[in-house]
Design an enzyme around this catalytic site. Structure first.
Site, short mmCIF file in Angstrom:
data_model
loop_
_atom_site.label_atom_id
_atom_site.label_comp_id
_atom_site.label_asym_id
_atom_site.label_seq_id
_atom_site.Cartn_x
_atom_site.Cartn_y
_atom_site.Cartn_z
N ARG A 33 -4.70 -1.37 -6.58
CA ARG A 33 -6.09 -1.14 -7.01
C ARG A 33 -6.12 -0.66 -8.46
O ARG A 33 -5.44 0.28 -8.83
CB ARG A 33 -6.74 -0.08 -6.11
CG ARG A 33 -8.11 0.40 -6.59
CD ARG A 33 -9.25 -0.37 -5.95
NE ARG A 33 -10.55 -0.04 -6.49
CZ ARG A 33 -11.47 0.67 -5.85
NH1 ARG A 33 -11.23 1.13 -4.64
NH2 ARG A 33 -12.65 0.87 -6.39
N ARG A 52 -12.35 -5.84 -4.98
CA ARG A 52 -11.27 -4.87 -4.98
C ARG A 52 -10.14 -5.29 -4.05
O ARG A 52 -10.38 -5.86 -2.99
CB ARG A 52 -11.76 -3.47 -4.61
CG ARG A 52 -12.43 -3.39 -3.28
CD ARG A 52 -13.33 -2.20 -3.14
NE ARG A 52 -14.41 -2.33 -4.10
CZ ARG A 52 -15.18 -1.33 -4.51
NH1 ARG A 52 -15.01 -0.15 -4.03
NH2 ARG A 52 -16.12 -1.52 -5.38
#
Length: 171
Positions: free
Chosen positions: A90, A103
């Site tokens: 991430r 994401r």
């Protein structure tokens, strides 16, 4: 049956990358490897429509019940969750438009027992959880009797404008 005296914490997992299912599984494994951390119920995985930033793939989401040991506090758990996100790839965009964008993994602390935190680094309960069907539906699966800010999770879910069709959540 789980020990009723244990502290319960709940986290949500989400991903909309090409390997989203694998990222959720890796995040669950990473949670299980945290010291003094037990894993309780794990919700089914839901496919959820993106919100706010809608020009992106659908997400996979689920909620995990944790039993943190005595050494854990809300902010130390948030730090551990951020570390898991980083290890799984991430990277947070500095662009505010992409705050709710695609994401690789998202691991959010929802609840930490009955504790409340107004620390900007670890707001507990999660400030947007009660308006998100992709959080409330799987939370209902793992903790159907839980009360958040005075209302049962079932009531919060009923207040959201959403539709659940099997494993898909539209909101």
């Amino acid at each position: 049956m789980a020990d009723q005296t244990k502290l319960r914490s709940y986290v949500s997992l989400g991903s909309n990358c090409d390997t989203a299912a694998e990222k959720l599984a890796a995040a669950l494994d990473a949670l299980a490897e945290l010291p003094e951390m037990g894993i309780g119920a794990v919700s089914p995985v839901y496919r959820t429509e993106p919100q706010e930033y809608t020009e992106q793939p659908w997400f996979l989401n689920q909620v995990v019940e944790l039993f943190p040991g005595d050494s854990w506090r809300p902010c130390t758990l948030v730090d551990a969750l951020l570390d898991i996100e980083a290890k799984l790839g991430r990277v947070r965009s500095p662009d505010p438009v992409l705050r709710f964008g695609p994401r690789v993994i998202d691991v959010d602390l929802l609840l930490f027992g009955q504790e409340r935190s107004t620390d900007p680094h670890c707001l507990v309960p999660h400030p947007r959880m009660t308006v998100r069907a992709f959080v409330m539906r799987p939370l209902l699966d793992v903790a159907p009797l839980i009360v958040v800010d005075g209302l049962p999770v079932r009531d919060w879910l009923a207040r959201t404008v959403c539709r659940v069709e099997g494993d898909r959540i539209f909101q």
